[in-house]
Each structure stands twice: as structure tokens, then as C-alpha cells.
Design an enzyme around this catalytic site. Structure first.
Site, PDB file in Angstrom:
ATOM      1  N   ASP A 141       0.842  -1.203   0.000  1.00 38.33           N
ATOM      2  CA  ASP A 141       0.000   0.000   0.000  1.00 38.33           C
ATOM      3  C   ASP A 141       0.879   1.255   0.000  1.00 38.33           C
ATOM      4  OD1 ASP A 141      -2.441  -1.663   0.598  1.00 38.33           O
ATOM      5  OD2 ASP A 141      -1.278  -2.047   2.406  1.00 38.33           O
ATOM      6  N   GLU A 160       2.098  -6.575  -5.131  1.00 40.36           N
ATOM      7  CA  GLU A 160       1.787  -5.772  -6.317  1.00 40.36           C
ATOM      8  C   GLU A 160       2.992  -4.968  -6.823  1.00 40.36           C
ATOM      9  OE1 GLU A 160      -2.027  -4.004  -6.443  1.00 40.36           O
ATOM     10  OE2 GLU A 160      -1.372  -2.272  -7.603  1.00 40.36           O
TER      11      GLU A 160
END
Ligand code: TRH
Length: 380
Positions: A20, A276
Site C-alpha cells: 500500500d 503488487e
């Protein structure tokens, strides 16, 4: 009078791990450095941030880092004016008072949800669509992606040129590795390992230890260390530890700065990545890689894995496609890796070439930060 900069607010809740903050910090820096935007990055937990950017003062309510106005997103929210562009990363919920501030603006801001990365087909249909409304403020979906019609991938300007220079310079690589205390044996393949806990690790390490080619495995401190310890039969592994088992040297690295992590990926012949951001960075490294996808409820992550695999392997020969797909599936299912690893090694030259072609193909897309700026300009 100096021209007023467009003001952006990026909101990040650190749900877990580093993705994040990794993504939002990268985006914030790029908007400042390459697009001249004024960016506030609101982060609810600065400790994960500090790991990848040690200059962060985890006690500061406000600090400037590389031109980004970093704000601690405290539970007791103090009112501020809303920016021109507001990004909620990964569907995080904005503070109620901030939503009010958005609605009170004479011209409402552009409000976007920066979504998770997925190669699934539906992403193209949903990218850029309106989402919910708060009073007269409309929210939009912004989806990163690998294909035309998506928001693209984060890629800093000149990244591939810098990578190429580094990969073409044995001195630069040696200096970088030595800085981490890594002394690479000339004939050893270099592999980095960043993954969640994984029962498949044992058989992969077995395969590398009994291989005819020596391997030097570099493991930044993190969640996989428990599995590494079990396999080595040692306790308390920490940065600097080095153990040799057969043809395999295992070395634990410190968790490095975010830009150094790029260099680590560039220096290695093969990278195991996860989540990610490291997943995207491994693609920019132009080297074959292995993805440990972030697990989601009801196994929805497996659809994402298959969607990426079918896209990534579409131009490979059938045997190479089967080899790399088998390896990735075994890794993500926690199954035996040894046979898949040996088969993958047989297709190495093709997989290496493909990693470069894929990287260039992806780099021909507009990068995500530029796509966001274009979205804003078109919306105005
Ligand atoms: O850490 P991740 O698993 O993060 C995420 C989060 O779990 C998130 O909630 C989830 O939605 C997402 O995965 C899919 O993996 P990721 O995304 O690769 O982030 C790791 C970041 O850490 C990346 O920016 C690179 C950085 N990093 C360093 O800066 N130094 C290091 O030594 C290493 C290993 C990584």
C-alpha cells in the site's frame, strides 16, 4: 506571479505489509518529480514507510520527503482544505470531515479510487467509470493494468535506461552487491527471494542445493525467513547470515531502500516477488521471475494469477509456457517445485529473451502517473 500548482491528496491506509505504501509513495514522488504537482501523501501508519525510506520520522505529523508533503493520517482528523485531485488508494475510506471539505469546494475535486492491479478482462471495461457520489462529488474508478484501455503501470521516466546501464556495468553491480555484503561467485546464478510464508520453498531449495549449477540466493528480511530457517535447520536468521548447503548459498539481506530493491532485482538472474509493487518492478528488471500472489478470500487471487499467466505467456513456445506456468502454479499452491524448476531451467534462454520483450511491450504503454494526469486534464 508564479503559476499555481495543481494540488493532489493521496490517501493510504497500510492494511498489511508494504504494498500500500510502496505504491502510493512511488506515485507521489513521480507526480512531484515528473509532473510538477503539489502532493500531500496521507499515511495512517508510518512504520512500514520507514522500512523503505529510512529518512521518515515516524513521529512527525508532517514532513517533506523528496518534495512530497508527507502527513500522518491520525485517527483524530484535523480539518484541511480539499485538494484539486483526491486519490483514495485501494478503496480506503476517506475521513468524513475531508469528504465534507471536498463537497464544500466551489469546483468539486476529481476524486478517484486507485484500484488493485489485475490482468483480468473486466478491468478494461471498468477503468475510468464513475463510481459512487458524495453530494455533488463524483468518484471514478482508476484501474492499473497491462493492456490498452487500463491505467497502465507505475514506471518512472528513464527507468529502463537506468536499468540497462546498471545491467551493462559489471562494476556497478559488483559495487552494489558488495555494499550489501554480497560476494557473488562468478559461476553462480543469483536469485532474490521475496515471498509470503510458503510450503513450496523446501522442495525448491532442495532442487537448487542438488543442482549442477551453483545458486546464490538473496533473501531480504521478511515473512519467508521462517521457512528458510526450517530448511536450513537454524534459528534466528538475520541480515548478514550466510549458509551453504550443497550447490546453494543462502544469504539474508537487510530490507533495503525502495530504490535499492530495484537494483537488487536488476542484479539478479531470477527474482521471486510478491504482492503488487515488487511484482511490477520485477517486470521492469527484464529478467524471468516468479510471482507469489497475495491471497484473497474464496481464492479469487487464483483467477488473477491465471489471467496474468495467460497474458504473460501468450508469445512463448508451448513447452516454455507450460514450464513457467507450472512453476508459478506450484509456488502459489505450496506444492513441490523441484520438477518444475528443472523444466523451467531447460527453457532459460527463451524465458530470458521473453522477459525483455515483455518489459518493452509494457513500457510502450503510458505509465500510470502520466495516465492519471491525463485523466485529470480530460476531466477538467
Ligand atoms: O509487501 P507486499 O506483500 O504488499 C502488498 C500488501 O500486502 C497489500 O495489502 C496487498 O494488497 C498487496 O501486497 C497486493 O508486496 P509488494 O506490493 O510487492 O510491496 C513491497 C514493497 O516493499 C515494494 O514497494 C518494494 C518494497 N521493498 C523494499 O523497499 N525493500 C526491500 O528490501 C523489499 C524486499 C521490498
Amino acid at each position: 506571479m508564479p503559476e499555481m500548482k495543481t494540488r493532489w491528496d493521496i490517501f493510504c491506509t497500510v492494511v498489511d505489509n508494504y504494498g500500500d505504501i510502496g505504491v502510493t509513495w512511488r506515485l507521489a514522488r513521480q507526480l512531484v518529480a515528473e509532473h510538477g504537482m503539489a502532493v500531500r501523501l496521507w499515511v495512517d501508519d508510518l512504520r512500514a514507510f520507514e522500512r523503505m525510506c529510512p529518512e521518515i520520522d515516524i513521529h512527525a505529523a508532517q514532513q517533506c520527503q523528496l518534495g512530497v508533503d508527507v502527513r500522518h493520517w491520525a485517527a483524530d482528523w484535523q480539518p484541511v482544505d480539499a485538494a484539486d485531485v483526491v486519490i483514495a488508494a485501494f478503496a480506503c475510506q476517506l475521513p468524513g470531515a475531508y469528504m465534507e471539505a471536498m463537497a464544500e469546494r466551489e469546483k468539486p475535486p476529481l476524486w478517484m479510487n486507485l484500484d488493485y492491479l489485475s490482468a483480468e478482462d473486466w478491468v478494461i471495461g471498468c477503468h475510468g467509470l464513475p463510481s459512487v457520489k458524495y453530494k455533488q462529488v463524483q468518484k471514478f474508478f482508476f484501474f492499473p493494468g497491462f493492456r490498452k484501455g487500463t491505467g497502465g503501470l507505475l514506471r518512472e521516466s528513464g527507468l529502463l535506461e537506468r536499468r540497462l546501464q546498471f545491467q551493462q556495468s559489471p562494476q556497478a553491480q559488483q559495487a552494489f552487491l558488495q555494499g550489501l555484503g554480497v560476494d557473488r561467485a562468478p559461476d553462480a546464478q543469483l536469485i532474490s527471494l521475496f515471498a509470503y510464508e510458503n510450503t513450496a520453498l523446501e522442495s525448491w531449495l532442495d532442487a537448487m542445493a542438488s543442482d549442477s549449477t551453483p545458486t546464490h540466493l538473496l533473501v531480504p528480511e521478511g515473512r519467508i525467513l521462517g521457512d528458510v530457517e526450517r530448511w536450513l535447520g537454524v534459528n534466528g536468521l538475520e541480515a548478514g547470515a550466510l549458509h551453504v548447503r550443497g550447490a546453494l548459498t543462502v544469504q539474508v539481506l537487510p530490507f533495503v531502500r525502495q530504490d535499492q530493491y530495484d537494483q537488487l532485482l536488476w542484479a539478479c538472474d531470477f527474482n521471486a516477488v510478491r504482492g503488487e509493487d515488487s511484482f511490477v518492478r520485477a517486470q521492469w528488471a527484464g529478467r524471468p521471475f516468479l510471482w507469489h500472489i497475495y491471497q484473497q478470500e474464496e481464492d479469487v487471487h487464483l483467477d488473477k494469477l491465471e489471467a496474468f499467466l495467460s497474458l504473460y505467456t501468450k508469445d512463448l513456445s508451448e513447452p516454455a509456457r507450460a514450464a513457467i506456468s507450472g512453476l508459478w502454479r506450484a509456488w502459489n499452491a505450496g506444492e513441490k517445485m523441484a520438477d518444475h524448476w528443472q523444466t523451467t531451467r531447460k527453457h532459460w534462454p527463451e524465458l530470458e529473451k521473453h522477459a525483455q520483450t515483455w518489459c518493452l511491450e509494457q513500457a510502450s504503454q503510458t505509465d500510470l502517473a502520466t495516465a492519471l494526469v491525463q485523466f485529470y486534464v480530460n476531466w477538467l
